[in-house]
Scaffold this motif. Structure first.
Motif, PDB file in Angstrom:
ATOM      1  N   LEU A   1      43.723 -43.562  11.090  1.00 18.26           N
ATOM      2  CA  LEU A   1      42.636 -43.879  12.024  1.00 18.26           C
ATOM      3  C   LEU A   1      41.904 -45.149  11.606  1.00 18.26           C
ATOM      4  N   SER A   2      41.686 -45.308  10.299  1.00 13.89           N
ATOM      5  CA  SER A   2      41.007 -46.496   9.798  1.00 13.89           C
ATOM      6  C   SER A   2      41.811 -47.760  10.079  1.00 13.89           C
ATOM      7  N   ASP A   3      43.134 -47.670   9.949  1.00 12.67           N
ATOM      8  CA  ASP A   3      43.999 -48.821  10.212  1.00 12.67           C
ATOM      9  C   ASP A   3      43.940 -49.209  11.687  1.00 12.67           C
ATOM     10  N   HIS A   4      43.992 -48.209  12.569  1.00 14.29           N
ATOM     11  CA  HIS A   4      43.889 -48.485  14.013  1.00 14.29           C
ATOM     12  C   HIS A   4      42.523 -49.076  14.358  1.00 14.29           C
ATOM     13  N   ASN A   5      41.467 -48.541  13.764  1.00 15.80           N
ATOM     14  CA  ASN A   5      40.122 -49.051  14.046  1.00 15.80           C
ATOM     15  C   ASN A   5      39.972 -50.499  13.592  1.00 15.80           C
TER      16      ASN A   5
ATOM     17  N   TYR B   1      45.940 -45.412  21.978  1.00 19.96           N
ATOM     18  CA  TYR B   1      46.864 -44.286  22.131  1.00 19.96           C
ATOM     19  C   TYR B   1      47.422 -43.863  20.778  1.00 19.96           C
ATOM     20  N   GLY B   2      47.597 -44.846  19.869  1.00 16.56           N
ATOM     21  CA  GLY B   2      48.073 -44.507  18.536  1.00 16.56           C
ATOM     22  C   GLY B   2      47.091 -43.606  17.812  1.00 16.56           C
ATOM     23  N   LYS B   3      45.805 -43.907  17.931  1.00 22.87           N
ATOM     24  CA  LYS B   3      44.779 -43.054  17.314  1.00 22.87           C
ATOM     25  C   LYS B   3      44.780 -41.665  17.943  1.00 22.87           C
ATOM     26  N   ARG B   4      44.856 -41.658  19.259  1.00 23.00           N
ATOM     27  CA  ARG B   4      44.808 -40.374  19.987  1.00 23.00           C
ATOM     28  C   ARG B   4      45.967 -39.469  19.577  1.00 23.00           C
TER      29      ARG B   4
ATOM     30  N   THR C   1      46.088 -59.237  24.481  1.00 24.86           N
ATOM     31  CA  THR C   1      45.172 -58.482  23.613  1.00 24.86           C
ATOM     32  C   THR C   1      44.897 -57.100  24.183  1.00 24.86           C
ATOM     33  N   ILE C   2      44.754 -57.014  25.499  1.00 25.25           N
ATOM     34  CA  ILE C   2      44.506 -55.725  26.144  1.00 25.25           C
ATOM     35  C   ILE C   2      45.668 -54.763  25.903  1.00 25.25           C
ATOM     36  N   ILE C   3      46.881 -55.290  25.925  1.00 24.82           N
ATOM     37  CA  ILE C   3      48.064 -54.445  25.667  1.00 24.82           C
ATOM     38  C   ILE C   3      47.993 -53.864  24.261  1.00 24.82           C
ATOM     39  N   TYR C   4      47.653 -54.708  23.270  1.00 28.44           N
ATOM     40  CA  TYR C   4      47.563 -54.227  21.888  1.00 28.44           C
ATOM     41  C   TYR C   4      46.402 -53.256  21.703  1.00 28.44           C
ATOM     42  N   LEU C   5      45.303 -53.478  22.410  1.00 22.55           N
ATOM     43  CA  LEU C   5      44.182 -52.543  22.341  1.00 22.55           C
ATOM     44  C   LEU C   5      44.591 -51.172  22.870  1.00 22.55           C
ATOM     45  N   THR C   6      45.287 -51.168  23.986  1.00 27.70           N
ATOM     46  CA  THR C   6      45.762 -49.902  24.567  1.00 27.70           C
ATOM     47  C   THR C   6      46.717 -49.198  23.615  1.00 27.70           C
TER      48      THR C   6
ATOM     49  N   PHE D   1      37.868 -41.082  25.744  1.00 27.40           N
ATOM     50  CA  PHE D   1      39.119 -41.840  25.669  1.00 27.40           C
ATOM     51  C   PHE D   1      39.497 -42.397  27.046  1.00 27.40           C
ATOM     52  N   LYS D   2      39.328 -41.571  28.088  1.00 25.26           N
ATOM     53  CA  LYS D   2      39.634 -42.026  29.452  1.00 25.26           C
ATOM     54  C   LYS D   2      38.723 -43.183  29.846  1.00 25.26           C
ATOM     55  N   ASN D   3      37.473 -43.139  29.403  1.00 27.59           N
ATOM     56  CA  ASN D   3      36.543 -44.232  29.731  1.00 27.59           C
ATOM     57  C   ASN D   3      36.987 -45.543  29.090  1.00 27.59           C
ATOM     58  N   THR D   4      37.482 -45.475  27.859  1.00 28.72           N
ATOM     59  CA  THR D   4      37.961 -46.703  27.200  1.00 28.72           C
ATOM     60  C   THR D   4      39.147 -47.296  27.963  1.00 28.72           C
ATOM     61  N   ILE D   5      40.052 -46.435  28.411  1.00 29.02           N
ATOM     62  CA  ILE D   5      41.212 -46.911  29.167  1.00 29.02           C
ATOM     63  C   ILE D   5      40.785 -47.483  30.514  1.00 29.02           C
ATOM     64  N   THR D   6      39.796 -46.836  31.141  1.00 29.06           N
ATOM     65  CA  THR D   6      39.283 -47.343  32.415  1.00 29.06           C
ATOM     66  C   THR D   6      38.700 -48.740  32.249  1.00 29.06           C
ATOM     67  N   ASN D   7      37.934 -48.942  31.179  1.00 29.71           N
ATOM     68  CA  ASN D   7      37.371 -50.269  30.908  1.00 29.71           C
ATOM     69  C   ASN D   7      38.459 -51.309  30.690  1.00 29.71           C
TER      70      ASN D   7
END
Length: 233
Positions: free
Chosen positions: A89-93, A64-67, A55-60, A157-163
């Motif tokens: 963006l809505s689809d990624h969210n 990145y897709g949104k970014r 799941t973490i892989i798909y979240l990442t 964005f960096k904070n989300t990746i750090t988490n």
């Protein structure tokens, strides 16, 4: 005297056999407990560690897709269809929210739950920043939108990746602990199995001894008169 000796031997054998049978039953119960522990550990590795790691892989991937989608939109100065970027963006969210929901259904340790809560907070912040960037672009303030995207947007964005990296490290650590527990249970199961085999061998030897003693006690004795009678013949 013979019957007294037989009774004593039978009582001793019964007590010894009873003790051995008790040990075998205890060993069987311990073996079952170890097997249940092994099954629970492997199930937890799959359900609560492997699935969340995937799941973490798909979240990442979706983050990145949104970014990248928003960055491409800003680089073209909004030349693309505004509705198209909103749909992307809505689809990624939507996918991110679904993945977070699946993650929350797994077993979470305290540290893991705190990290996931922090991640959700940063995700909401990043969504709000995306909307602000789009609003600025729609109002014709392209440069301000780019600055917000590159500044506060980049930090969030960096904070989300750090988490997500923290969650990954937690998954790895807990997975190692589960593997250690499984190895310990397997080792205990092996020892108990050898003990059961040893007890079975002891029971077999005791039965042989009892049979031999019974044959010796019940063997008829030849009297002296009979010996003399046989010698005369």
């Amino acid at each position: 005297m013979k019957w007294s000796f037989v009774i004593q031997q039978k009582l001793k054998a019964a007590l010894l056999l009873g003790g051995i049978m008790g040990l075998i039953i205890l060993a069987t119960l311990l073996s079952r407990r170890n097997m249940e522990g092994i099954d629970k550990s492997f199930s937890s590795i799959y359900q609560d560690r492997l699935i969340p790691a995937t799941t973490i892989i798909y979240l990442t991937e979706n983050l990145y897709g949104k970014r990248l989608s928003l960055e491409e939109y800003l680089l073209t100065n909004g030349a693309e269809n505004k509705n198209e970027i909103k749909l992307q963006l809505s689809d990624h969210n939507r996918r991110i929210d679904s993945l977070i929901g699946a993650f929350e259904k797994t077993y979470l340790v305290d540290e893991e739950a705190k990290s996931l809560t922090a991640f959700k907070t940063e995700v909401h912040k990043y969504k709000a920043l995306e909307k602000s960037v789009l609003n600025l672009c729609n109002a014709g303030a392209q440069e301000e939108g780019k600055k917000l995207f590159a500044g506060a947007g980049s930090n969030t964005f960096k904070n989300t990746i750090t988490n997500l990296n923290e969650l990954t490290n937690i998954q790895s650590s807990i997975g190692k602990d589960l593997m250690k527990e499984s190895k310990s249970d397997i080792a205990s199961f092996g020892v108990i199995s050898f003990l059961q085999i040893g007890l079975a061998v002891v029971i077999g030897l005791m039965l042989l001894v009892l049979i031999q003693n019974s044959a010796i006690i019940n063997k008829p004795k030849i009297t002296g008169e009979k010996n003399q009678y046989f010698n005369l013949n």
